[in-house]
Design a protein around this motif. Structure first.
Motif, mmCIF file in Angstrom:
data_model
loop_
_atom_site.group_PDB
_atom_site.id
_atom_site.type_symbol
_atom_site.label_atom_id
_atom_site.label_comp_id
_atom_site.label_asym_id
_atom_site.label_seq_id
_atom_site.Cartn_x
_atom_site.Cartn_y
_atom_site.Cartn_z
ATOM 1 N N ASN A 5 0.852 -1.177 0.000
ATOM 2 C CA ASN A 5 0.000 0.000 0.000
ATOM 3 C C ASN A 5 0.895 1.236 0.000
ATOM 4 N N ILE A 6 1.035 1.846 -1.156
ATOM 5 C CA ILE A 6 1.912 3.010 -1.311
ATOM 6 C C ILE A 6 1.050 4.255 -1.349
ATOM 7 N N PRO A 7 1.299 5.205 -0.444
ATOM 8 C CA PRO A 7 0.481 6.421 -0.434
ATOM 9 C C PRO A 7 0.746 7.260 -1.687
ATOM 10 N N ASN A 8 -0.244 8.001 -2.088
ATOM 11 C CA ASN A 8 -0.139 8.874 -3.252
ATOM 12 C C ASN A 8 0.527 10.175 -2.814
ATOM 13 N N ILE A 9 1.802 10.281 -3.079
ATOM 14 C CA ILE A 9 2.555 11.479 -2.706
ATOM 15 C C ILE A 9 2.953 12.196 -3.986
ATOM 16 N N THR A 10 2.551 13.433 -4.107
ATOM 17 C CA THR A 10 2.919 14.226 -5.279
ATOM 18 C C THR A 10 3.534 15.542 -4.804
ATOM 19 N N LYS A 124 8.739 18.203 -11.397
ATOM 20 C CA LYS A 124 8.030 17.122 -10.714
ATOM 21 C C LYS A 124 8.667 15.802 -11.036
#
Length: 124
Positions: A5-10, A124
């Motif tokens: 479960n990889i968090p959505n980090i932007t 980015k």
């Protein structure tokens, strides 16, 4: 098996082109400094074995055998070979930064002057 479960980090990193060039040049300088320390350590290894390091005069030429010198030479040679490879990579990196600076300095980077701190690039 479950998937991670990889968090959505932007993350948004907001720097000017001038700042990014400065950061790139600083990183090159820091790597060069690190390589200088490695080269100095190699020189001190040689000086220690030969008894010429100021704090280690207790070694004499009589206590050094040729196999010690050959072993030291091979170790230093390998280290210098690796340092040379890193220097070539840093030269290439510097060349790329110079190209970036040259293009931006002449106003070719999206029509903006690289020195303009108000215009920001989002990397980015």
């Amino acid at each position: 098996m479950s998937q991670p479960n990889i968090p959505n980090i932007t993350p948004v990193i907001d720097v000017t082109l001038k700042q990014s060039i400065t950061l790139l040049l600083s990183s090159i300088a820091m790597e060069e400094l690190s390589l200088a320390h490695i080269l100095n350590a190699e020189a001190e290894k040689i000086q220690f074995l030969l008894g010429t390091l100021h704090s280690h005069h207790h070694l004499t030429h009589k206590s050094i055998c040729p196999s010690d010198l050959f072993e030291l030479n091979e170790s230093v040679r390998k280290t210098l070979h690796e340092v040379l490879k890193l220097e070539m990579m840093l030269y290439s990196k510097l060349d790329s930064v110079k190209d970036l600076y040259s293009h931006s300095h002449h106003g070719h980077h999206r029509g903006r002057d690289w020195r303009d701190g108000d215009e920001k690039e989002n990397f980015k």
